[in-house]
Design an enzyme around this catalytic site. Structure first.
Site, mmCIF file in Angstrom:
data_model
loop_
_atom_site.group_PDB
_atom_site.id
_atom_site.type_symbol
_atom_site.label_atom_id
_atom_site.label_comp_id
_atom_site.label_asym_id
_atom_site.label_seq_id
_atom_site.Cartn_x
_atom_site.Cartn_y
_atom_site.Cartn_z
ATOM 1 N N GLY A 46 -13.113 7.091 -5.035
ATOM 2 C CA GLY A 46 -11.969 7.611 -4.295
ATOM 3 C C GLY A 46 -10.695 6.948 -4.754
ATOM 4 N N GLN A 51 -2.083 4.148 -4.338
ATOM 5 C CA GLN A 51 -2.691 3.313 -5.385
ATOM 6 C C GLN A 51 -2.121 3.615 -6.766
ATOM 7 O OE1 GLN A 51 -6.951 4.121 -3.930
ATOM 8 N NE2 GLN A 51 -7.045 2.048 -4.779
ATOM 9 N N CYS A 89 -12.729 -1.539 -4.072
ATOM 10 C CA CYS A 89 -11.496 -0.769 -4.174
ATOM 11 C C CYS A 89 -10.889 -0.993 -5.554
ATOM 12 C CB CYS A 89 -10.528 -1.244 -3.088
ATOM 13 S SG CYS A 89 -8.942 -0.406 -3.112
ATOM 14 N N LEU A 90 -10.406 0.084 -6.167
ATOM 15 C CA LEU A 90 -9.809 -0.042 -7.503
ATOM 16 C C LEU A 90 -8.563 -0.921 -7.480
ATOM 17 C CD1 LEU A 90 -10.244 3.624 -8.802
ATOM 18 C CD2 LEU A 90 -11.680 1.633 -9.271
ATOM 19 N N HIS A 131 -12.060 4.670 4.128
ATOM 20 C CA HIS A 131 -11.412 3.718 3.212
ATOM 21 C C HIS A 131 -10.110 4.310 2.655
ATOM 22 C CE1 HIS A 131 -11.643 0.695 -0.240
ATOM 23 N NE2 HIS A 131 -10.738 1.567 -0.659
ATOM 24 N N GLU A 132 -10.190 5.560 2.180
ATOM 25 C CA GLU A 132 -9.008 6.173 1.552
ATOM 26 C C GLU A 132 -7.931 6.481 2.592
ATOM 27 O OE1 GLU A 132 -8.798 5.872 -1.506
ATOM 28 O OE2 GLU A 132 -10.910 5.512 -1.893
ATOM 29 N N HIS A 135 -5.752 3.578 3.252
ATOM 30 C CA HIS A 135 -4.698 3.379 2.241
ATOM 31 C C HIS A 135 -3.410 4.108 2.632
ATOM 32 C CE1 HIS A 135 -6.474 1.161 -1.094
ATOM 33 N NE2 HIS A 135 -7.525 1.939 -1.127
HETATM 34 NI NI NI Z 1 -9.299 1.552 -2.094
#
Ligand code: NI
Length: 159
Positions: A46, A51, A89-90, A131-132, A135
């Site tokens: 995701g 991000q 997480c990226l 999670h997304e 953000h």
């Molecule tokens: Ni993330």
């Protein structure tokens, strides 16, 4: 289509609340395409627009590698149950930690054509959605980690 630079923890853009998308412009479509490319390139499940430095309420998710969801202005309508497991997480490269999330969510969103739809999700997809969406409100999973943040390479079966 292009790979965008993924912002990392500590950058202000990851702490901001994102704005609703009012219309899908050619630039929005380009952003969505780039977000998908960037997510796949990084082997993520995701990615949220902040991000890549854009404060818009857009996320892309694909937990299987062949079934991408684009969620514009997503909102959780219902949630239930509980799941506890590793998350990553990226924007927090190389790290993982244990987070408890709902095991079921029902979300309402628009797609890349601004068509409204509802999506019911369980397990990993439900986790990814939560999670997304965090953000979009300036939150990272590290705020919810139970116990220490670990090095991903030390944890086998890391998702
Ligand atoms: Ni993330």
């Amino acid at each position: 289509m292009a790979i965008r630079n993924v912002r990392e923890m500590g950058e202000e853009v990851l702490k901001k609340t994102c704005k609703e998308v009012k219309e899908i412009t050619p630039r929005t479509r380009e952003l969505i395409d780039d977000m998908l490319d960037t997510m796949y390139e990084a082997c993520g499940v995701g990615l949220a627009a902040p991000q890549v430095g854009i404060l818009k309420r857009i996320v892309v998710i694909d937990v299987t590698g062949e079934d991408p969801y684009v969620l514009v202005n997503p909102r959780i309508l219902e949630q239930s149950g509980e799941q506890t497991g590793y998350e990553a997480c990226l924007s927090v490269p190389g790290k993982t930690g244990i987070v408890t999330r709902p095991n079921y969510v029902k979300v309402i969103a628009h797609d890349e054509n601004m068509e409204q739809f509802e999506l019911e999700a369980t397990e990993l997809l439900a986790r990814a959605i939560c999670h997304e969406l965090d953000h979009l409100n300036g939150h990272l999973y590290v705020e919810k980690v139970e116990g220490p943040l670990m090095n991903a390479e030390d944890v086998e079966g890391d998702e």
